[in-house]
Motif scaffolding. Structure first.
Motif, PDB file in Angstrom:
ATOM      1  N   LEU A  50      82.489  10.070  56.841  1.00  0.00           N
ATOM      2  CA  LEU A  50      81.580   9.092  56.239  1.00  0.00           C
ATOM      3  C   LEU A  50      82.391   7.860  55.873  1.00  0.00           C
ATOM      4  N   GLY A  80      78.519  20.878  56.378  1.00  0.00           N
ATOM      5  CA  GLY A  80      77.403  20.529  55.496  1.00  0.00           C
ATOM      6  C   GLY A  80      77.901  19.658  54.362  1.00  0.00           C
ATOM      7  N   MET A  81      77.051  18.737  53.889  1.00  0.00           N
ATOM      8  CA  MET A  81      77.493  17.940  52.755  1.00  0.00           C
ATOM      9  C   MET A  81      76.383  17.813  51.724  1.00  0.00           C
ATOM     10  N   PHE A  83      75.405  15.661  48.173  1.00  0.00           N
ATOM     11  CA  PHE A  83      75.768  14.431  47.478  1.00  0.00           C
ATOM     12  C   PHE A  83      75.426  14.483  45.997  1.00  0.00           C
ATOM     13  N   ASN A  87      70.047  12.563  47.860  1.00  0.00           N
ATOM     14  CA  ASN A  87      69.699  11.915  49.123  1.00  0.00           C
ATOM     15  C   ASN A  87      68.726  12.732  49.961  1.00  0.00           C
ATOM     16  N   LEU A  88      67.761  13.354  49.314  1.00  0.00           N
ATOM     17  CA  LEU A  88      66.679  13.990  50.069  1.00  0.00           C
ATOM     18  C   LEU A  88      65.841  12.885  50.713  1.00  0.00           C
ATOM     19  N   PHE A  89      65.134  13.240  51.787  1.00  0.00           N
ATOM     20  CA  PHE A  89      64.299  12.258  52.461  1.00  0.00           C
ATOM     21  C   PHE A  89      62.932  12.218  51.771  1.00  0.00           C
ATOM     22  N   PRO A  90      62.615  11.115  51.088  1.00  0.00           N
ATOM     23  CA  PRO A  90      61.416  11.110  50.240  1.00  0.00           C
ATOM     24  C   PRO A  90      60.106  11.135  51.021  1.00  0.00           C
ATOM     25  N   HIS A  91      60.165  10.806  52.318  1.00  0.00           N
ATOM     26  CA  HIS A  91      58.924  10.773  53.106  1.00  0.00           C
ATOM     27  C   HIS A  91      58.644  12.103  53.797  1.00  0.00           C
ATOM     28  N   ALA A 100      64.085  19.428  59.606  1.00  0.00           N
ATOM     29  CA  ALA A 100      64.178  18.272  60.512  1.00  0.00           C
ATOM     30  C   ALA A 100      65.393  18.360  61.431  1.00  0.00           C
ATOM     31  N   ALA A 101      66.547  18.627  60.837  1.00  0.00           N
ATOM     32  CA  ALA A 101      67.767  18.633  61.651  1.00  0.00           C
ATOM     33  C   ALA A 101      67.823  19.820  62.622  1.00  0.00           C
ATOM     34  N   ARG A 149      69.037  22.206  52.633  1.00  0.00           N
ATOM     35  CA  ARG A 149      68.986  21.350  53.817  1.00  0.00           C
ATOM     36  C   ARG A 149      70.318  21.387  54.578  1.00  0.00           C
ATOM     37  N   ALA A 150      71.411  21.315  53.809  1.00  0.00           N
ATOM     38  CA  ALA A 150      72.722  21.332  54.455  1.00  0.00           C
ATOM     39  C   ALA A 150      72.976  22.684  55.127  1.00  0.00           C
ATOM     40  N   MET A 153      71.695  23.810  58.957  1.00  0.00           N
ATOM     41  CA  MET A 153      72.436  23.599  60.200  1.00  0.00           C
ATOM     42  C   MET A 153      73.512  24.658  60.398  1.00  0.00           C
TER      43      MET A 153
END
Lengths: 240, 222
Positions: A50, A80-81, A83, A87-91, A100-101, A149-150, A153
């Protein structure tokens, strides 16, 4: 698992990481502590590029990820990371944040992805929040969703960047519980944290950073009970 | 007096079929142009936030040239200026669509740039960390959020472009204003016809304004 050699990072003239050498073994849990501005977050963010290192090399399972020939997107799937700011996707709903991934990057079917997603939500204690949008979660729930979420994957390594620093005190425990479970399952983890109690309990090794260098590292007992360096002693006397 | 009023209405009523044709042309040009402008705005908007200096420079030059010159000059340039020195010939309609597109496009670049920049940097980082490429993260994570925030600004640009199409009357496109001009040059009822033309513009634009406000309110809620 991770081998970092002579890592350097500068932002313009500001040298944030001066010469970092670290090895992380499989299933090892490494906690990175140190005063703010010591470079510990930058160090973590260099591991998955990053932040682009300005010098040195980083090997993940023997692949040099600082080599531009290696596909960084593929490599990041193994890393996996989590934060500080979630930083979740609000939409997207919580479940879609998780699926999603795997759906798009691994070609997993909607049905299977949802199954995996629900299992992960159960694991972090959020199975009833699958259809909810992130804005309706508390901080601790957001961070647990972000961990799920991390994990979706199926990474080999998890990086945590001050995962509890943005949380209300009463939320911290739930998140740390999830991380402890992960450690027990044998996940390789690198955790930048201010939670000294957690570091002492969970870490196999603690790294103390200051001024862009690793000042001292060792097992938790050694670092917390018997620090060798003056700077480590000074830092610990302030935070413990 | 009463006779004068009924007279006025009669003039207006007779003008309606031609004006409605003109209005159709106005709306048609605006919609086609805005669709093209959206593509231009997105592409050059992405240029403007790119790390590549050349792409950023291209975007800046384009935006500054278009924003720094009057649209009337742009219209004449495309329709008369360029054909004067090249073999390129545009129909009035094509020239109109080109000018409105590149003009609105330049303003949309700024809207896209601001919209994308308004999304927290952590969103891009989270997407990239999962293994998505820059493009995938843009498409799946950043743009859906950014476009939602940009919607009111889009509608405003739509309104501005509708008004700009009236300038296309100078190259003889039969849009709303031109249709009005052709009527009053025959019947000399300039006051009645221009009033009606103004009313028709107003109805469309005010409707869009209300729509834009409604959108803004909805955005606030979510």
């Amino acid at each position: 698992m991770i081998k970092i050699e002579n890592l350097k990072k500068s932002f313009g003239k500001l040298e944030v990481l001066k010469d970092i050498n670290v090895k992380v073994e499989p299933q090892e849990v490494v906690c990175v502590i140190g005063p703010s501005g010591s470079g510990k977050s930058t160090f973590l963010r260099c591991i998955n590029r990053l932040e682009e290192p300005t010098g040195g090399a980083i090997f993940i399972e023997d692949t040099n990820i600082t080599d531009p020939k290696n596909n960084i997107n593929k490599m990041r799937q193994k890393l996996g990371m989590v934060f500080q700011q979630f930083n979740l996707f609000p939409h997207m709903t919580v479940l879609n944040n998780i699926t999603a991934a795997p759906k798009r990057l691994k070609g997993i079917s909607e049905e299977d992805a949802n199954k995996i997603g629900m299992q992960l939500l159960e694991k972090v204690g959020l199975e009833d929040k699958a259809k909810v949008y992130p804005d309706n979660l508390s901080g601790g729930q957001k961070q647990r969703a972000a961990i799920a979420r991390a994990l979706a994957m199926e990474p080999n390594i998890m990086l945590f960047d001050e995962p509890t620093s943005a949380l209300d005190p009463e939320m911290v425990g739930d998140v740390l519980e999830v991380m402890k479970d992960l450690a027990k399952e044998g996940m390789t983890m690198v955790i930048v944290t201010h939670e000294m109690g957690f570091a002492r309990e969970v870490a196999d090794r603690v790294i103390f950073m200051d001024g862009g260098y690793i000042v001292e590292e060792g097992d938790p007992e050694q670092i917390f009970d018997n620090p060798q360096h003056e700077r480590t002693k000074a830092f610990l006397s302030k935070v413990l | 007096m009463l006779e004068a009023i009924t007279d006025t209405f009669e003039v207006m009523r007779d003008a309606m079929p031609v004006l409605m044709k003109g209005l159709q042309m106005t709306v048609l040009i605006t919609i086609i142009s805005l669709l093209i402008a959206l593509v231009i705005g997105l592409v050059f908007g992405l240029f403007s936030i790119s790390k590549n200096k050349v792409l950023r420079a291209i975007s800046t030059v384009y935006v500054n040239i278009i924003r720094g010159t009057p649209i009337l000059v742009q219209i004449l340039y495309i329709y008369i200026g360029i054909p004067a020195v090249t073999d390129l010939r545009f129909s009035a309609f094509a020239a109109g669509v080109i000018v409105i597109s590149i003009n609105a496009g330049a303003y949309l670049v700024e809207i896209f740039r601001a919209g994308i920049n308004s999304i927290d940097k952590g969103q891009m980082e989270a997407g990239r960390t999962l293994g998505f490429s820059y493009g995938e993260t843009m498409r799946i994570i950043i743009l859906p959020q950014a476009i939602k925030r940009m919607l009111p600004a889009f509608v405003n640009q739509f309104i501005v472009s509708i008004k700009d199409t009236s300038l296309l009357s100078v190259i003889g496109i039969g849009e709303l204003l031109m249709s009005g001009q052709s009527i009053y040059s025959a019947n000399f009822k300039a006051f009645e016809i221009l009033t009606l033309v103004g009313i028709l513009y107003f109805i469309i634009i005010y409707t869009l304004t209300l729509f834009s406000r409604w959108l803004e309110r909805r955005m606030d809620v979510s």
